[in-house]
Design an enzyme around this catalytic site. Sequence first.
Site, PDB file in Angstrom:
ATOM      1  N   CYS A 265       0.718  66.399  49.676  1.00 35.86           N
ATOM      2  CA  CYS A 265       0.443  65.974  51.040  1.00 35.86           C
ATOM      3  C   CYS A 265       1.486  64.956  51.508  1.00 35.86           C
ATOM      4  CB  CYS A 265      -0.987  65.456  51.169  1.00 35.86           C
ATOM      5  SG  CYS A 265      -1.569  65.376  52.887  1.00 35.86           S
TER       6      CYS A 265
ATOM      7  N   HIS B 172      -4.065  69.923  49.132  1.00 37.21           N
ATOM      8  CA  HIS B 172      -4.570  69.056  48.068  1.00 37.21           C
ATOM      9  C   HIS B 172      -5.144  69.925  46.944  1.00 37.21           C
ATOM     10  CE1 HIS B 172      -4.340  65.007  49.913  1.00 37.21           C
ATOM     11  NE2 HIS B 172      -4.433  65.674  51.050  1.00 37.21           N
TER      12      HIS B 172
ATOM     13  N   GLU C 206      -5.578  69.268  43.949  1.00 36.57           N
ATOM     14  CA  GLU C 206      -6.375  68.506  42.991  1.00 36.57           C
ATOM     15  C   GLU C 206      -7.868  68.605  43.275  1.00 36.57           C
ATOM     16  OE1 GLU C 206      -5.303  65.429  46.221  1.00 36.57           O
ATOM     17  OE2 GLU C 206      -4.495  67.272  45.359  1.00 36.57           O
TER      18      GLU C 206
END
Length: 321
Positions: free
Chosen positions: A126, A256, A258
């Site tokens: 990001c 994102h 994650e």
Amino acid sequence: MIDRGETLFKRWKGLTTGHERFYESVSIVLVGKYTSLKDSYMSVTKSLEHSALQCGRKLHVEWVESTDLEPETLESDPAKYHDAWKSLVSAKGILVPGGFGARGTEGMMLAVKWAREQKVPFLGICLGFQVAVIEWARNVLGLKDANSTEFVENCPNPVVVYMPEISKTHLGGTMRLGLRPTIFGEGTESWSKIRRLYGDHQIIWERHRHRYEVGPPYVDRFVQSGLNFIGKDEKGERMQVLELKEHPYFVGLQAHPEFCTRPLNPSPPFLGLVAAASSSTVLEEQIEYQLRTFKPPHPEGAMKIKQEDVNAVVTNAVNGS
């Protein structure tokens, strides 16, 4: 159902057996702006942990506050400055995660520059993706005043800009949010590490949470200079994945990834970073494993896209050659 349960049990047993006796370790330097509150990066550190488990490595995360890398800190606190740089230059892998605002971004760009020039495995998420674009604009394209309009509203070379459809007055829930597709360009299957870590799928899905994007007027200049935007949105308008071809591992994602990591299915970009930081051999081993086994962690019903959109993006996408 019984067979499925037995298979799952074997996978968990295989993952956890012996992990307390891993002999080899891997060190990742996390360069962020909220490192005084490490829980800010909980999903990021879990992604690294899951990846290290799959690579058979003990994980060591070195926390570097991005402002500590900036020249101002050399003046105000020389010891802190030199400690931060000592951690960075000894890194086996460098991660720049997400965030908001201008504070610390100059330090992030210095970390990106070090990773790019010294061939240190790098992952930008990001904001990390965006500062990698700015760093390239400044130090490769020579646009020394390049910046994001988030940091300098009227900068002369806005290579990262506010997305036009996003409200500037109503900030609650108005970001570009949710699970969205990224389509890899034609030809990337022959060289892209990140594509192969996603099982060589032409379309990948990750969750997004941002208001800014790469400035469209600059995309061609970036590509011509060697910054490969290998993944775009379903309209082919937004740059969502970048990768450097002649680098051990230099990857950035606007999304994102994650958010969707799993112990038995670690986030591919983080897996690539940890594997590359371990060794080129480990990275190739993990790529081969992902090519055989990767499955998206999202529900099938959530991953739907029109084939004509895919065809249009693939035809027009940068192939990285």
